[in-house]
Design an enzyme around this catalytic site. Structure first.
Site, PDB file in Angstrom:
ATOM      1  N   SER A 119       2.549   0.005   7.953  1.00  0.00           N
ATOM      2  CA  SER A 119       1.660  -1.040   7.453  1.00  0.00           C
ATOM      3  C   SER A 119       1.294  -2.000   8.596  1.00  0.00           C
ATOM      4  CB  SER A 119       2.314  -1.752   6.265  1.00  0.00           C
ATOM      5  OG  SER A 119       1.410  -2.590   5.594  1.00  0.00           O
ATOM      6  N   ASP A 250      -4.068   4.478  -1.422  1.00  0.00           N
ATOM      7  CA  ASP A 250      -3.556   3.235  -0.844  1.00  0.00           C
ATOM      8  C   ASP A 250      -4.660   2.179  -0.829  1.00  0.00           C
ATOM      9  OD1 ASP A 250      -2.394   1.227   0.620  1.00  0.00           O
ATOM     10  OD2 ASP A 250      -1.912   2.464   2.364  1.00  0.00           O
ATOM     11  N   HIS A 279       1.759   3.435  -0.582  1.00  0.00           N
ATOM     12  CA  HIS A 279       1.854   2.598   0.620  1.00  0.00           C
ATOM     13  C   HIS A 279       3.309   2.240   0.919  1.00  0.00           C
ATOM     14  CE1 HIS A 279       0.222  -0.244   3.593  1.00  0.00           C
ATOM     15  NE2 HIS A 279       1.199  -1.051   3.213  1.00  0.00           N
TER      16      HIS A 279
END
Length: 304
Positions: A119, A250, A279
């Site tokens: 991320s 996502d 995610h």
């Protein structure tokens, strides 16, 4: 195989703070290659315990593998919040700490790093490579569900409302702080794969960690817009050393982001995860993602 949890103090402070919490596994045979897993947000390294364990097993314990969270997300630093820019600096200081305190500064020229960023950890990893490649040697960056573009667009309306205002960040942090520990424990039992990781994460959830998580999210929305020149520079100069894994469902990185990267960098190693992997893959799908990462690294970066 032992997963070690350790609290270290960096050699240089950020806002007067040096406390950093890490997890790691040690190699069974000497290697100059070190693998660093950089957390997303929340930047609590304990979420990555299973991921680090599977990586270690898949590499047959050939390499030291570290998981590092974000300064201020441990819940032990009071009345200070840290921006995403400060988290980039924090990772530079962490790598410097490893060279000086774990491996002997005189041998630093022989140490090579592989960064695995999840991320916003991908964004941080790319910035570290862009800014500090003369200081450290990097073999690869693995970008898992990477958020280096238009992060604000992927947030739900509720999260946008919370993170963009200081008053709502403070209010939600206070609310989370006063949730009974038994409720937190039961929620974590439902979402985390092991008691070990649940206990470790629960010990770090309080007002101060929540405030840092939300403040960092706010600075992410301010800093992460279009793919910037630093990221493009790393892509252009190191494309064959990079792996990008996107989620098929996502919201933080919608299909248009994947399509843009494929169009801009058709020779890049840009792929989708399985359709059911979210995610937040570390909650239930660490094994699948870790095995794909180790497979790609073994075939493309570590083949010698």
């Amino acid at each position: 195989m032992e997963l070690i949890e350790e609290i270290i103090n960096l050699d240089e402070a950020i806002q007067g703070e040096t406390r950093t919490e890490i997890i790691y596994t040690k190699s069974q045979t000497p290697s100059n290659i070190k693998i660093i897993v950089i957390a997303g947000n929340p930047g609590i390294e304990s979420f990555y315990q299973e991921f680090v364990k599977v990586l270690n097993l898949s590499f047959n314990s050939k390499y030291d593998i570290y998981g590092v969270g974000h300064i201020g997300h441990c819940g032990k630093i009071e009345n200070k919040t840290f921006s995403v820019e400060e988290q980039i600096k924090h990772k530079e200081l962490f790598l410097e700490y490893l060279l000086k305190n774990k491996y002997g500064d005189k041998d630093r020229k022989d140490i090579k790093f592989i960064l695995i960023g999840h991320s916003v950890g991908s964004y941080i990893s790319l910035k570290v490579v862009s800014r500090f490649s003369e200081k450290f040697e990097f073999l690869s960056v693995v970008n898992l569900f990477p958020t280096f573009k238009n992060l604000y667009d992927g947030l739900s309306p509720f999260i946008k409302m919370v993170v963009m205002r200081e008053s709502t960040r403070n209010g939600l942090s206070t609310f989370l702080h006063y949730i009974p520990s038994i409720v937190v424990s039961n929620v974590l039992k439902w979402i985390l794969p092991s008691d070990e990781s649940r206990i470790a994460v629960q010990s770090k959830i309080n007002y101060y960690s929540a405030l840092n998580i939300l403040y960092m999210a706010y600075t992410e929305t301010e800093d992460i817009k279009e793919i910037d020149d630093e990221c493009h520079s790393v892509f252009n100069s190191r494309l064959n050393q990079l792996l990008f894994i996107y989620g098929q469902t996502d919201s933080y990185t919608p299909k248009s982001f994947y399509d843009e990267m494929k169009q801009l960098y058709p020779a890049g190693n840009i792929e989708y995860s399985s359709s059911y992997v979210p995610h937040a893959f570390v909650l239930h799908h660490s094994q699948e993602v870790a095995l794909r990462v180790s497979e790609w690294l073994s075939l493309n970066i570590l083949k010698n």
